[in-house]
Design an enzyme around this catalytic site. Structure first.
Site, PDB file in Angstrom:
ATOM      1  N   ASP A  73      42.614  41.698  41.838  1.00 44.43           N
ATOM      2  CA  ASP A  73      42.252  42.478  40.653  1.00 44.43           C
ATOM      3  C   ASP A  73      42.967  41.996  39.387  1.00 44.43           C
ATOM      4  O   ASP A  73      43.042  42.709  38.396  1.00 44.43           O
ATOM      5  CB  ASP A  73      42.436  43.992  40.861  1.00 44.43           C
ATOM      6  CG  ASP A  73      43.792  44.327  41.430  1.00 44.43           C
ATOM      7  OD1 ASP A  73      44.695  43.479  41.329  1.00 44.43           O
ATOM      8  OD2 ASP A  73      43.946  45.438  41.962  1.00 44.43           O
ATOM      9  N   ASP A  79      47.431  46.064  42.495  1.00 43.70           N
ATOM     10  CA  ASP A  79      48.462  45.319  43.211  1.00 43.70           C
ATOM     11  C   ASP A  79      48.349  43.823  42.983  1.00 43.70           C
ATOM     12  O   ASP A  79      49.108  43.044  43.525  1.00 43.70           O
ATOM     13  CB  ASP A  79      48.419  45.631  44.711  1.00 43.70           C
ATOM     14  CG  ASP A  79      47.085  45.273  45.324  1.00 43.70           C
ATOM     15  OD1 ASP A  79      46.188  44.814  44.590  1.00 43.70           O
ATOM     16  OD2 ASP A  79      46.932  45.448  46.544  1.00 43.70           O
ATOM     17  N   ASP A 126      43.661  51.318  41.420  1.00 43.66           N
ATOM     18  CA  ASP A 126      43.008  50.620  42.506  1.00 43.66           C
ATOM     19  C   ASP A 126      43.457  51.356  43.763  1.00 43.66           C
ATOM     20  O   ASP A 126      44.541  51.919  43.800  1.00 43.66           O
ATOM     21  CB  ASP A 126      43.514  49.169  42.507  1.00 43.66           C
ATOM     22  CG  ASP A 126      42.824  48.340  43.549  1.00 43.66           C
ATOM     23  OD1 ASP A 126      41.615  48.540  43.754  1.00 43.66           O
ATOM     24  OD2 ASP A 126      43.484  47.479  44.151  1.00 43.66           O
ATOM     25  N   CYS A 135      69.087  40.387   6.795  1.00 42.75           N
ATOM     26  CA  CYS A 135      69.438  38.958   6.857  1.00 42.75           C
ATOM     27  C   CYS A 135      68.755  38.333   8.057  1.00 42.75           C
ATOM     28  O   CYS A 135      68.288  37.198   8.004  1.00 42.75           O
ATOM     29  CB  CYS A 135      70.937  38.757   7.021  1.00 42.75           C
ATOM     30  SG  CYS A 135      71.912  39.760   5.920  1.00 42.75           S
TER      31      CYS A 135
HETATM   32  P1  ADP Z   1      40.067  47.098  47.403  1.00 48.29           P
HETATM   33  O1  ADP Z   1      39.217  47.372  46.236  1.00 48.29           O
HETATM   34  O2  ADP Z   1      40.255  48.344  48.228  1.00 48.29           O
HETATM   35  O3  ADP Z   1      41.335  46.412  47.076  1.00 48.29           O
HETATM   36  P2  ADP Z   1      38.768  44.590  48.216  1.00 48.29           P
HETATM   37  O4  ADP Z   1      37.992  44.364  46.987  1.00 48.29           O
HETATM   38  O5  ADP Z   1      39.907  43.689  48.494  1.00 48.29           O
HETATM   39  O6  ADP Z   1      39.225  46.120  48.387  1.00 48.29           O
HETATM   40  O7  ADP Z   1      37.775  44.493  49.452  1.00 48.29           O
HETATM   41  C1  ADP Z   1      36.641  45.362  49.546  1.00 48.29           C
HETATM   42  C2  ADP Z   1      36.044  45.380  50.911  1.00 48.29           C
HETATM   43  O8  ADP Z   1      35.548  44.084  51.240  1.00 48.29           O
HETATM   44  C3  ADP Z   1      37.008  45.729  52.005  1.00 48.29           C
HETATM   45  O9  ADP Z   1      37.090  47.115  52.180  1.00 48.29           O
HETATM   46  C4  ADP Z   1      36.394  45.036  53.214  1.00 48.29           C
HETATM   47  O10 ADP Z   1      35.410  45.862  53.752  1.00 48.29           O
HETATM   48  C5  ADP Z   1      35.728  43.827  52.625  1.00 48.29           C
HETATM   49  N1  ADP Z   1      36.529  42.612  52.778  1.00 48.29           N
HETATM   50  C6  ADP Z   1      37.167  41.936  51.787  1.00 48.29           C
HETATM   51  N2  ADP Z   1      37.802  40.849  52.275  1.00 48.29           N
HETATM   52  C7  ADP Z   1      37.589  40.852  53.618  1.00 48.29           C
HETATM   53  C8  ADP Z   1      37.981  39.994  54.696  1.00 48.29           C
HETATM   54  N3  ADP Z   1      38.757  38.920  54.532  1.00 48.29           N
HETATM   55  N4  ADP Z   1      37.548  40.315  55.938  1.00 48.29           N
HETATM   56  C9  ADP Z   1      36.799  41.396  56.131  1.00 48.29           C
HETATM   57  N5  ADP Z   1      36.413  42.229  55.169  1.00 48.29           N
HETATM   58  C10 ADP Z   1      36.771  41.965  53.919  1.00 48.29           C
HETATM   59 MG    MG Z   2      42.811  45.191  46.192  1.00 52.24          MG
END
Ligand code: ADP
Ligand code: MG
Length: 715
Positions: free
Chosen positions: A613, A609, A418, A16
């Site tokens: 991503d 997280d 990640d 139903c």
């Molecule tokens: P994950 O894949 O570990 O989450 P992200 O993609 O967030 O890392 O960042 C990759 C890399 O880029 C970091 O390890 C850092 O070296 C650099 N990075 C990203 N954002 C920043 C920031 N605001 N200041 C300095 N370095 C950064």
């Molecule tokens: Mg990250």
């Protein structure tokens, strides 16, 4: 768009429910209508048309099919505060009233069935006194079957020939016609007994599940003009002060400004260890204060609180039906007509061929088909199984956003993590700085870095600003640009500051040294000159290694993705026992890695997280976000939300989904298998009406009970 939720109390018949759903969907002005049988809730959206008219129309559809059902408005989102407040309360009390009413209803039905059964037994034992026998059996038939007969009468008038009430009635008439009166009575009695116990089982699990989700706070004690007032959570504003005493549920998210207590967060996180909180700590709505009085400054309104978000997630979950559920719904639509068609063929063809000499015999065989023509066992037990799975998961702090995701989770063969914030804590700590061998001072390095990172939300950026301990004057920053996966470029009063990884500096034509340490390095350059590096450390989560070992042991391919540099990534992977590592990825590279796996035919769960991503989460077979209690982005983008940030929850989620799938499959195989067997035997005259009654009633009951096992499964 306004959303309306109707409660259909007393809805016990699953087919139903399907009919109600299909008909109501066709009403003009109604969209996204779903009927959640397991919780007796009908949800729909509408725009211009007034909801009152639509509700009336739905109510008339419901009452036509199931006159005993009570339709009530449970909730109407996006209305004034007082309005929803009233509804919440009527809802709460309504529930108690309902339980009570249902109890009365139960007792009446039970007495009716008990008396019918007694009369039936008397009928069976009084073969030597035909008059007594006939009276007893007739009384038993009417007492147990009058509802089915009435319903089928109403339905034929509407042209519903494939309604199971009608088919049961025909089956019993047929049995009477060929002198099998006890069988006719048995069809009705056991059909009703089956329905009764099925209702009971379904209601039990409904209650068990709703009590799991019973985290809605009723009231808040708020400070208004120096007085503590009791109001509904919806009436509290951001910045208000609320007070929570031992035993009370925290109504809104916020920060403790005085007092301290242990809190039971189990309803939210599945974590049974109480959590301690004191001045300055954040608290989550839905937790229960155990042993202290706290005053909390409210951080967001109720609609945006943790508890409201969880509830809306779980409430909408059953609207996303699993493929198996959809299959069963479709199957049910064809099953009954096909079985009835075979029954008719079985009765008519051999009889016609033999000149009706053996009509009685073939009629009996055909009636067997009619008795098992209801797909009830499947229509009830399959959705109930998925719903129980979602309920079980949420008790374990795992929010599954739909039955479809729960089912998809059972097919996963690859789990990709990640790194940052998922396998590691994501709480960075600067433990060292390196200075360029020039004339730059540590103070200058810190000043430049804090200016560059001040406006970034990246956890690494925050850790640098924290570490420098400098108070940044925002006037000093003219402009800032963030390149995800790389770093930042800021125009400041001291010049252009570049902060980020090796790749980032290289792109700006700046060379940074290769420092030998397994940590993350954020290099800083001012006006094209490298001035120094921050060495940043992140801790690996406590249960990460254990969780990964378990997943690999169970045969899953496990991989880790990160934007971090190779050396750091490899060090983490080695410690965790992950063989497949992709490092130095940009967010779009992570997306491609996952898509490539999927293109290879793998079923991929991506665990992240939600910080940069979200696209990867959305693109995976199942996107799982972790520790997401505070993060809207992650909750939005993912299909499964883990309330705590323990990687071990992944394994649990998969085990719950597999258990659910197994039980649902068992039910399908068992129910269909039994029915097919009885039909096959019936065709050649080897099964009896009694066996058919079992295949209908017994099987449905066993399937429903089997489904409730999902709820009690310990992952
Ligand atoms: P994950 O894949 O570990 O989450 P992200 O993609 O967030 O890392 O960042 C990759 C890399 O880029 C970091 O390890 C850092 O070296 C650099 N990075 C990203 N954002 C920043 C920031 N605001 N200041 C300095 N370095 C950064
Ligand atoms: Mg990250």
């Amino acid at each position: 768009m306004e959303k309306v939720i109707l409660k259909l109390d007393g809805l016990g018949c699953a087919s139903c429910a399907t009919k109600i759903e299909n008909r109501s969907k066709n009403i003009k002005g109604v969209s996204n209508l779903t009927l959640d049988f397991a919780r007796s809730r009908l949800t729909f959206e509408h725009d211009e048309t007034s909801s009152e008219a639509l509700i009336k129309e739905i109510e008339s559809i419901v009452l036509a099919l199931e006159p005993d059902v009570k339709v009530s408005l449970q909730n109407k989102a996006s209305k004034g505060r007082h309005h929803s407040h009233d509804h919440d309360h009527t809802h709460d009390h309504g529930d108690h009233g309902h339980t009570h009413g249902e109890g009365d209803h139960d007792v009446k039905a039970l007495v009716r069935l008990g008396v019918s059964l007694l009369l039936f037994v008397i009928g069976l034992l009084t073969e030597d006194y035909p008059a007594v026998q006939l009276t007893a059996l007739f009384a038993a038939y009417i007492l147990s079957g009058h509802k089915v007969l009435l319903r089928s009468y109403r339905n034929i008038r509407r042209g519903e020939v494939f309604d199971e009430n009608f088919l049961m009635s025909i089956a019993s008439f047929g049995a009477i016609a060929i002198g099998e009166v006890p069988e006719a009575v048995a069809v009705m009695i056991f059909y009703e007994i089956g329905e009764y116990f099925q209702d009971l089982a379904v209601n039990r699990s409904k209650k068990a599940i709703s009590s799991l989700l019973n985290i809605r706070p009723d009231q808040a004690t708020v400070l208004r003009n120096d007085d503590w007032l009791t109001v509904t959570p919806e009436e509290v504003l951001m910045g208000d002060l609320i007070r929570i005493k031992p035993g009370e549920r925290i109504p809104l998210d916020g920060t403790i400004i005085s007092g301290s207590t242990n809190m039971d967060t189990s309803a939210l996180t599945g974590e049974s260890m109480p959590r301690y909180g004191e001045e300055g700590d954040d608290v989550l709505s839905g937790s229960v204060v155990l042993n202290g009085i706290i005053t909390v400054k409210v951080a967001s309104v109720y609609a945006e609180s943790t508890v409201a978000r969880i509830l809306s997630l779980v409430e909408n979950a059953t609207a996303h039906k699993a493929p198996t559920e959809n299959f069963i719904t479709k199957f049910a639509r064809y099953y009954t007509p096909i079985v009835v068609f075979f029954a008719a063929g079985l009765i008519l063809i051999p009889s016609l061929l033999s000149g009706f000499e053996t009509f009685d015999q073939w009629l009996y065989r055909g009636l067997i088909f009619l008795v098992i023509s209801c797909p009830c066992a499947l229509v009830v037990s399959v959705p109930l199984g998925f719903f129980s799975g979602i309920g079980n998961a949420s008790r374990n702090g795992i929010l599954v956003k739909g039955s479809n995701y729960l089912e998809a989770l059972s097919t996963i063969d690859t789990v990709i993590f990640d790194k940052t914030g998922t396998l590691t804590e994501g709480k960075f700590e600067v433990y060292h700085t390196h200075l360029a061998p020039d004339q730059f001072t540590d103070a200058y390095l810190k000043h430049a870095a804090s200016l560059a990172e001040f406006h970034s939300n990246h956890p690494m950026a925050k850790s640098i600003v924290d570490y420098t301990g400098l108070t940044v004057n925002p006037e000093e920053i003219i402009n800032m640009k963030e390149l995800s996966g790389h770093g930042v470029i800021a125009e400041t009063r001291i010049g252009t500051v570049v902060a980020g990884n090796h790749k980032h500096l290289e792109k700006q034509g700046i060379k940074a040294p290769d420092i030998q340490s397994p940590y993350t390095h954020i290099h800083i350059a001012v006006n094209g000159r490298y001035i120094g590096t921050f060495d940043i450390r992140d801790r690996i989560k406590k249960d990460a290694a254990e969780a990964i070992k378990a997943l690999r042991g169970a045969g899953y391919e496990v991989a880790m993705l990160t934007g971090d540099r190779r050396r750091t990534a490899d060090a983490v992977a080695e410690e965790l026992g992950i063989a497949i590592v992709h490092s130095e990825l940009l967010p779009e590279d992570k997306y491609s890695v996952v898509q490539k796996k999927i293109a290879e035919g793998r079923k991929v769960a991506f665990v992240g997280d939600g910080i940069n991503d979200a696209p990867v989460l959305a693109g995976a077979t199942v996107g799982i976000s972790m520790g997401a209690i505070g993060s809207d982005a992650a909750i939005e983008a993912s299909d499964v939300v883990l309330m705590t940030d323990e990687p071990s929850k992944i394994g649990k989620a998969i085990r719950i989904s597999k258990k659910t799938k197994t039980i649902v499959t068992q039910n399908i195989v068992f129910a269909l298998g039994t029915k097919l067997l009885i039909m096959a035997l019936g065709t050649v005259g080897l099964s009896s009406m009694w066996m058919a009654i079992f295949a209908d009633v017994g099987v449905a009951l066993i399937a429903v009970l089997n489904s409730t096992r999902v709820l009690h499964f310990k992952p």
